[in-house]
Every structure is written in C-alpha cells, then in structure tokens.
Design an enzyme around this catalytic site. Structure first.
Site, PDB file in Angstrom:
ATOM      1  CD  GLU A 191      -2.865  -1.122   2.387  1.00 19.45           C
ATOM      2  OE1 GLU A 191      -2.705  -0.297   3.300  1.00 19.45           O
ATOM      3  OE2 GLU A 191      -3.834  -1.892   2.347  1.00 19.45           O
ATOM      4  CD  GLU A 360      -3.742  -6.091   3.846  1.00 12.95           C
ATOM      5  OE1 GLU A 360      -4.515  -5.247   4.332  1.00 12.95           O
ATOM      6  OE2 GLU A 360      -2.510  -5.947   3.818  1.00 12.95           O
TER       7      GLU A 360
HETATM    8  C1  GCO Z   1      -3.526  -1.825   5.748  1.00 15.01           C
HETATM    9  C2  GCO Z   1      -2.565  -2.879   6.044  1.00 15.01           C
HETATM   10  C3  GCO Z   1      -2.928  -3.806   7.154  1.00 15.01           C
HETATM   11  C4  GCO Z   1      -4.056  -3.396   8.058  1.00 15.01           C
HETATM   12  C5  GCO Z   1      -5.379  -3.815   7.495  1.00 15.01           C
HETATM   13  C6  GCO Z   1      -6.561  -3.490   8.370  1.00 15.01           C
HETATM   14  O1  GCO Z   1      -4.351  -1.974   4.866  1.00 15.01           O
HETATM   15  O2  GCO Z   1      -3.494  -0.793   6.401  1.00 15.01           O
HETATM   16  O3  GCO Z   1      -2.134  -3.573   4.952  1.00 15.01           O
HETATM   17  O4  GCO Z   1      -1.712  -3.855   7.807  1.00 15.01           O
HETATM   18  O5  GCO Z   1      -3.920  -3.927   9.298  1.00 15.01           O
HETATM   19  O6  GCO Z   1      -5.580  -3.200   6.278  1.00 15.01           O
HETATM   20  O7  GCO Z   1      -6.764  -2.123   8.449  1.00 15.01           O
END
Ligand code: GCO
Length: 448
Positions: A191, A360
């Site tokens: 990200e 994710e």
């Molecule tokens: C993000 C990260 C994760 C987070 C998840 C939940 O997206 O910020 O990749 O580490 O923990 O997304 O918010």
C-alpha cells in the site's frame, strides 16, 4: 448576453455534468437480502489464504513504528502476538483453517538492525518459517515492506529521499537469494498510498508529517522503489512472481447532485488509485515519468476494505466515523461495509491486464457479529467476477488473528482467531469456522 441567460446556462451545464457523472459512474448497491451468498463456485486452482504483517504480530520489534509509538504516546506494539516466538504453533492455525497460502512480511529492521550490519540469525528464523510452511503444503507469499523499516533508515529520511531507495533495494537483494529457491510469490511493498498518505499527510503513521505534497512525493518514491526491486529480483530469478499490494479505496460523492463533491471525488480517486495504476500502465505518475515502473508487476495485489463518501470537508483522521449511506452497516473502524466496491476495484485494476490477487480483505469486528456476513458477501462478489471472466487468482483474508492495528493499536480486531493478549491464547471465531468450511467445501468439489 443578459445576466439571467448566463446564469441559466451555468445551471444547465452544472446539471448536465452532474447527470453525466451520475450515469457514467454509478455507485452500485445490491439487494443483499435477495442474494444467497452461500451459492458460490470458484475455479479448481483458486488459492485460499490469510495475511499478516511482521510488525503487527511479531512483537519485540525496534523500528520506525516502535519509535513513533513512544514519541506520539500511542498504544505500544510491545509483544504484539508474540509471533516471533510462537510462529510454529501459529502455522498450525493455518493448517487448521485449510489455507493453501500465507501472506506475511519480513521485518527489515530485524535483518539489518544497523546500516550494513546483517543479522544472519534473523534470516535463519524467516528461513525456518518458510520451510515450516512448505512442509505443511502452504505456499508462502512474502511482503518485503509492510509499513515498517529500520529506525536508521527513517533517520536518513526514509522514502522521502529518492537517494535512500538504494538502501531498500540492497536489503531486498541481500535476502532474496536466501529465499527465492523456495518462495515464488513476492509483494515488494504494501500500500504505497496508505503508507504515504497516513505518514506524510494525515500524520497518523510515522514519521507523522502533515503535507499533501510530501505524501505525493513519498508515494512516487515508493513506486520507484517498487520498480527498482521488481527488475532487480527478476534478474536474480526470472520465474519469481512479483507484484505489489495496492489498497483500492473507492471514493464516491457524498451528494451525487453536488458538483463539488464530484470534483473532490475525481481528485481523490486519482491521487489514491489512478496515479499508481497509471505508473504501472503508462510509466507516468502525477505528471512525471517513472518509466521503469511501467509493466513492473506480474500481478496486482488488491487490498480492499471500503468506499469513502467524499466532500471537500472530508475528515483528515480515521478517529471519527466516516459518512455512510442510510442502509449501510458501519464497521467498528468507522467506515461502511461495501462489498460492491470490491467489484468496482477489480474492474479498475483490470486495466492493467495482469492477474489479480486479493492480498487483503477483512473487517474489524471484536464480537464477530458482522465478519461471517462480510466474508460471504465479498466471496460472493469474487465468485461472480470470476464467472464473468475476471482473472482473480486468490483471496487472502485479513487477518489470521487479531493484531496490532497501527494507529488504532489493539482496539481493532481483524482476526479469524481471537487473541487473548493476557495469555496469548488463540481461539477460532465463528467466521474462522465459516472460512474453514468454504475452503473445505471447495476442496471437496475439486479433489487433488
Ligand atoms: C492496511 C494494512 C494492514 C491493516 C489492514 C486493516 O491496509 O493498512 O495492509 O496492515 O492492518 O488493512 O486495516
């Protein structure tokens, strides 16, 4: 021209524009009550996974985050899930779920605690983790940078300085040969959008800066770093399958008849999503060239959580609830559950013409009241997209177990397993069992 003719023309143009935007960019919403989300089918070779990140679970870290937690008086990550000592039994949880693959990250600050000083014992631990996964028939997917890095790198200005990128590429070049014989799937960075905007514009991640210009610069540098690492690793191992995890947050106008809301929406969609897609597709980002980033991904990882209803007065913090449509359920994080956005995110990423890995997706839900439904809706969307021809290869649920949720500390619980931090016990949640069932059912239908 008379003033009322001018005014009349402005009003007509305004409503024409709004009408066109309204038609061309619909905000889809399904009637979930009339959909049986249990009816899903996935291709035989679909990959089921779960994801975590080093700093969120390992405990005992010493990096840019631990320093920020102290400096900003935040909840400390501390022992986290003590995964550094418990990884072997945590791998048993993966077996219990029945997943095919596990996405986790390697903590740079453990491997290179001081500039140029490599800790071989930490490399050995990660190597043992990889062996353990493979012995269990679980394919590792490794993220090389998931928000955390050594404090010395941060002190040098981190990714804010273009000349610092070589520290990151050196680290990647150092560890890659240890693992690339056994690991095929790699996410270079996690990200770039969240990392840059939360750290350099919203001040909620280290280094806690507040400047949109800095955020844009960092996002660009992280993409350049991604491109460098991609080409470097490909040279070392042409068969490696390398991409990055992109958070696609969909921005929608809060009021669909308000042109200002539309304009803010367009700007944010470009800054957050469009610029990165353009870097990968055309080698251009924010009006400048990042040539070697073009086509520097064998897949695009999609991290999907929500859409944001946008107006020029969007809150600049995640500490308050974001607006939601009347019928939408607001999750504990304060943003709405909007599974339809996953469909829109996939359509957007399809412009890249490369496979999509859902790296994710999940929800903060301490009592596990919403997660089973959340999971089913998102899986239903994925199955539907695949049926319609989308090249989605995997689904990694965020997360295996509750963990340290960055700026929110331990208050947000994303786990399929509940973690009791007082004794580090892990207990499977209803949603964990639901995911287990989905995977088992899929395997039953597709033996071998
Ligand atoms: C993000 C990260 C994760 C987070 C998840 C939940 O997206 O910020 O990749 O580490 O923990 O997304 O918010």
């Amino acid at each position: 021209m008379e003033w009322h003719t001018i005014l009349g023309s402005i009003v007509i143009v305004y409503f024409l524009l709004v009408l066109i935007f309204h038609k061309v960019f619909p905000e889809i919403h399904y009637q979930w009550d009339s959909i049986d989300t249990n009816k899903t089918q996935f291709p035989e070779n679909f990959t089921w996974g779960v994801a975590t990140a080093a700093h969120q679970i390992e405990g005992g870290n010493n990096n840019n985050w631990t320093e920020f937690e102290i400096r900003e008086n935040k909840e400390l990550s501390g022992d986290a899930c003590d995964h550094w000592n418990r990884w072997a039994s945590d791998h048993d949880l993966l077996t219990e779920l029945g997943v095919d693959s596990y996405r986790f990250s390697i903590e740079w600050s453990r491997i290179e605690p001081q500039e140029g000083a490599w800790d071989e014992s930490a490399i050995r631990v990660y190597s043992a983790m990889i062996d353990s996964l493979i012995a269990k028939g679980i394919e590792p997917m490794i993220t090389l940078h998931h928000f955390s890095h050594p404090a010395w790198f941060e002190e040098k200005g981190g990714f804010y300085r273009r000349e610092n990128i070589s520290y990151f590429t050196n680290y990647c070049a150092k560890i890659f040969p240890y693992f690339c014989d056994r690991v095929k799937k790699w996410c270079t960075v996690n990200e770039p959008d969240v990392f840059a905007i939360m750290g350099y514009h919203m001040g909620m991640f280290p280094p806690g800066k507040r400047s949109p210009f800095k955020a844009i610069r960092v996002m660009k540098n992280v993409m350049v770093a991604h491109g460098d690492v991609y080409h470097q690793l490909k040279q070392l191992q042409p068969n490696a399958y390398i991409g990055l995890a992109k958070n696609v947050t969909i921005f929608d106008p809060y009021r669909r008849w308000n042109l200002l809301h539309w304009l803010t929406t367009f700007a944010l969609n470009y800054i957050w999503n469009g610029a990165i897609i353009s870097a990968l597709k055309n080698g251009r980002m924010y009006g400048t060239s990042v040539k070697h980033v073009k086509c520097s991904a064998d897949f695009i990882g999609l991290n999907y959580y929500t859409h944001v209803l946008t107006s020029p007065f969007l809150p600049q913090t995640t500490e308050i609830d974001l607006p939601a449509r009347k019928h939408e359920i607001v999750t504990e994080f304060g943003y709405p559950m909007y599974a339809e956005g996953l469909e829109r995110a996939v359509k957007w990423l399809e412009k890249l013409n490369i496979p999509i890995e859902i790296t994710e997706n999940g929800v903060a839900d301490a009592n596990d009241e919403l997660r089973p439904k959340h999971l089913k809706r998102h899986l239903w969307i994925i199955a539907k997209l695949i049926r319609q021809g989308s090249d989605i290869r995997s689904y990694y649920h965020w997360s295996l177990m509750d963990n340290f949720e960055w700026a929110e500390g331990y208050t947000m619980r994303f786990g399929l397993y509940r973690v009791d931090y007082s004794n580090q016990s892990r207990t499977i949640r209803k949603s964990g069992q639901a995911y287990q069932k989905v995977i088992a059912h899929h395997k039953q239908q597709n033996p071998n």
